[in-house]
Design a protein around this motif. Structure first.
Motif: not given
Length: 856
Positions: A449-452, A470-477, A481-489
């Motif tokens: 889904p959209q980033l937000e 693949g490299p084009s399927q998941i963008a850096e943002p 967002a996944i890193e923030t969810a792992v670290a904070d949530d």
């Protein structure tokens, strides 16, 4: 005591001759010098100077001969006898089922019947009972014929019979520990005193633990609860091993064990007994208890999941042991909070039977259950018919986000397993999937889904599983967002790499930060071991490390489960993706291959790393679906079900955006310890410098229903029951603290986080519930006297099994042998300070006299 003076310098003949010649030559020169000195001084002064000079030479000669003074004497070492007294729970059994002949022998051994003059009469009564006859109670003392009924006083016989029946009635109330106490301390045996008169005796009482005691302390220990000895189990072998480890372990003459032989600790008893035998230390075993098997029912084991999700399928399996009830019907009841909720009636067909119940999980909370049978006719003990346990029902679903590039086999079976699990809420994203445009959209979501919206989805997710994307399927943002969810949530991220893209073809720097490994590389089993024609394909298998052995997600074996398997026994994997673990990561599994020695340092296949409040797992195999071979869903579904529940539990740990606190277990046995882990927000680490981070463990407050008229009285000593345990930071991870809480008594506790001497102020109480259950032991699963175990110890150690009425032979068998060791003490004289002082005093005196008399 023998004194000797030894001239060690004379061991070299050449050296000795040279020294003597030099000294003699010096004396001759002094004599010639005296002739010249006699012209200048008086004869007395001349003689004094000569004496002093000769004295110096003699002292020098004595020094060069290196004299050593030796003193030798004999020291006697009295051997030590170790007496082990079993005070475990099974020793509280009363052997009401013993035969009359056994009771007569016990009574004779304890001095409760007869004396030396009536031994033959008692033997005739015992022989009559053994033959199935009634003794001739009125027989004369010197008539030992049990078949003689034509003489004897009927009045005397009635008195004797009444006295014997009174003794039997006393034995029907006497526990085994009391039998041992009387054997050791009571008149007329005084066994302990007799042994102490001939040698040193070390008395040790033991359950699972042991301690040395004095004779006058035995009664006090028997009257206590013996909690420090852990009487819920028996470890007689520890008496053998610890006796040898003492400072004077080599001076043990023998070991006497007074026990019912119910060894519950898992040790190699045969090896220890054989070792004692090789050292010449015999074990004399005294079996306490009847030779007859008792009638008894007992709970041997209970297998039940401690934590289940709401409406999850949970079952309790119990094994009961049975002695003397074959062919009879036994009713087993399952009680919840004291109320019967289910029953099973079982016809006993062997020495044990199994019962299974469904455990209700329709209501969230911690619930106390018990399994029990009614007390049966003739049962010897009533306190082993039930077993209590606690089940925690969690009102939660494991929310899983499964992201995959292609529909590879691992994805297909994993998706199927998650969809069939009622306690899993699955969201799936499959980037590449067939689409014939017959429907408005693909069967599964083909994109994130959209980033937000994706961030909101992550906030409600427990575990994100990313496959071969693949490299084009998941963008850096998205990775950010996944890193923030792992670290904070506290979200758990699991990477299941693939052969095509992940992670070697994905250039995301955020992903590289998240991964718990560096330099990942693909491994093919065929490269290590070629498959020969007609043989099974070469495969890798997982080898769990010590850090992972206690984790619930790797629990593949259950006691008493015939279908349980070890992780290494599951079907193997032809391909794996390994990496080098980062500094703060933990390796949970490495690769292993039959007949091939793989380097564990370079074959880390399952690696775990805490990341902020969350965690990241590298799952280096993509073929867990192979575990379904000939087993169906059993192992594959079980593993992934445990993984998602473990991840959900991590996210639901007590805490807020400041800190998270996790307990390794919330329901545990009173013999186990619990690890407390605390993870702080990395931004707060500077404020924790010099802070005291601790957990306070205190009994949970008792809740009282609102409609209960009985007032609740607060325990004024509650503060005294609180315990504090300081947590310490983990090296290399300053935001993580941990501590291990030692064993606690059974009960419910509240574990609360507390911080002192810090600028950090907790926004709320961070607490977690902890339930400690009573120790589960097989101590009372079988309460018969295990003579086979005691005979094994005695035989392998060249000892003997002595019945209680044969203990009079023990002082003779253990006649002490006191060996005397010769002790030699040496004192070197040639380098003694007195000799040095004498040398310089004489030289100084000679020089002073010469100067006073005007000599050069």
């Amino acid at each position: 005591m023998d004194w000797r003076l030894i001239l060690t310098g004379t061991q070299s003949i050449g050296w000795t001759i040279c020294v003597v010649i030099a000294i003699v030559a010096a004396i001759v020169m002094f004599l010639k010098l005296r002739k010249y000195e006699a012209r200048l001084v008086s004869p007395g002064v001349s003689r004094t100077l000569l004496t002093l000079r000769v004295t110096v030479l003699l002292v020098l000669l004595l020094t060069l001969m290196k004299p050593v003074l030796t003193r030798a004497w004999d020291v006697e070492h009295q051997e030590r006898l170790v007496v082990g007294f079993d005070v475990s729970g099974s020793m509280e059994t009363v052997d009401r089922h013993a035969s009359p002949s056994e009771m007569l022998r016990w009574a004779q051994a304890l001095g409760m019947l007869g004396n030396d003059s009536t031994d033959d009469l008692l033997k005739s009564w015992i022989a009559a009972y053994d033959a199935g006859q009634q003794p001739n109670w009125g027989a004369a003392v010197d008539d030992a014929n049990p078949d003689s009924h034509d003489h004897g006083s009927s009045e005397l016989g009635a008195i004797r019979r009444q006295h014997v029946e009174g003794v039997f009635a006393e034995f029907e109330k006497m526990p085994r520990t009391e039998v041992v106490r009387r054997l050791l301390l009571a008149k007329p045996n005084d066994l302990l005193e007799k042994l102490q008169n001939v040698q040193r005796v070390d008395v040790r009482v033991f359950g699972l633990d042991q301690q040395s005691v004095a004779a006058d302390q035995l009664q006090g220990i028997l009257d206590s609860d013996r909690e420090e000895l852990r009487p819920g189990g028996t470890d007689a072998v520890s008496v053998l091993t610890e006796a040898l480890s003492d400072d004077d372990g080599s001076n043990i003459s023998g070991i006497v064990l007074l026990s019912d032989g119910r060894q519950t600790a898992s040790v190699d008893a045969a090896a220890e007994a054989a070792r004692l035998g090789s050292l010449g230390i015999p074990i004399y075993c005294v079996p306490i208890g009847s030779q007859l098997l008792p009638r008894d029912l007992s709970v041997a084991s209970v297998q039940v999941p401690q934590t289940v999700f709401l409406d999850d399928s949970a079952r309790v399996q119990a094994t009961f042991t049975s002695t003397g009830y074959v062919g009879e019907d036994v009713t087993v009841s399952l009680k919840k909070e004291g109320e019967v909720i289910d029953q099973r009636t079982v016809t006993v067909a062997a020495g044990f039977f199994e019962v299974e119940f469904a455990v209700p999980s329709d209501e969230a909370g911690n619930f106390d259950y018990s399994l029990s049978t009614e007390v049966q006719r003739g049962e010897l003990r009533e306190d082993n018919n039930s077993r209590e346990f606690t089940v925690s029902v969690v009102d939660n679903k494991a929310r899983v986000l499964l992201v995959e590039g292609d529909a590879r086999w691992e994805f297909r079976y994993l998706k199927s397993a998650m969809e069939r699990d009622k306690r899993v809420e699955l969201s799936t994203v499959l980037f590449r999937q067939p689409f014939l445009q017959l429907l408005n959209r693909t069967f599964m979501d083909g994109d994130l889904p959209q980033l937000e919206a994706f961030k909101e989805q992550l906030a409600n997710t427990d575990i994100v599983i990313i496959g071969d994307v693949g490299p084009s399927q998941i963008a850096e943002p998205v990775f950010q967002a996944i890193e923030t969810a792992v670290a904070d949530d506290g979200v758990t991220l699991m990477i299941v790499p693939g052969r095509r893209h992940m992670p070697h073809d994905v250039p995301s720097p955020t992903l590289q930060k998240l991964l718990p490994v560096t330099g990942p590389g693909q491994q093919v089993a065929e490269r290590f071991k070629r498959t020969l024609p007609g043989s099974r394909p070469s495969v890798f298998r997982l080898n769990l490390t010590q850090e992972a052995s206690d984790l619930t997600l790797f629990r593949f074996s259950d006691p008493d489960d015939e279908q349980s398997v070890g992780f290494a026994n599951l079907p193997g994997h032809p391909w794996a993706y390994t990496g080098k673990p980062k500094g703060i990561a933990s390796v949970w599994a490495t690769l292993q291959m039959e007949t091939v020695d793989l380097d564990a340092a370079s074959t880390a296949a399952v690696v775990h790393q805490y990341y902020g409040f969350g965690q990241v797992v590298w799952m280096g195999i993509d073929s867990t679906w192979r575990w379904r071979l000939r087993a169906g869903d059993r192992w594959h579904h079980r593993f992934w079900g445990q993984v998602v529940r473990w991840a959900a539990r991590n996210k639901s740990a007590a805490g807020n955006d400041q800190v998270r606190m996790t307990l390794s277990d919330i329901i545990l046995d009173e013999t186990e310890s619990v690890d407390v882990s605390v993870r702080w927000n990395p931004k707060l680490v500077p404020q924790l410098e010099d802070a005291t981070v601790e957990v306070i463990v205190e009994p949970a407050e008792k809740s009282v229903p609102d409609d209960d008229p009985t007032p609740f009285v607060l325990n004024e000593d509650a503060d005294n029951l609180s315990q504090k345990f300081q947590l310490h930071p983990i090296q290399g991870a300053p935001e993580r603290f941990n501590v291990r809480i030692p064993r606690l008594e059974s009960g419910s506790y509240e574990v609360r986080l507390n911080v002192e001497n810090s600028r950090v102020q907790l926004d709320q109480n961070i607490t977690s519930e902890l339930i400690v259950q009573e120790q589960v032991s097989t101590e009372l699963a079988n309460i018969s006297c295990n003579r086979n175990f005691l005979e094994q110890l005695a035989t392998l150690s060249n000892g003997r099994v002595l019945e209680p009425w044969q203990l009079s032979e023990l002082p003779v068998l253990l006649a002490p042998v006191n060996d005397a060791d010769s002790v030699i003490q040496e004192q070197t004289l040639w380098d003694h300070w007195i000799l040095l002082v004498l040398f310089f005093v004489v030289l100084t005196a000679e020089w002073v006299i010469r100067k006073i008399n005007g000599l050069p």
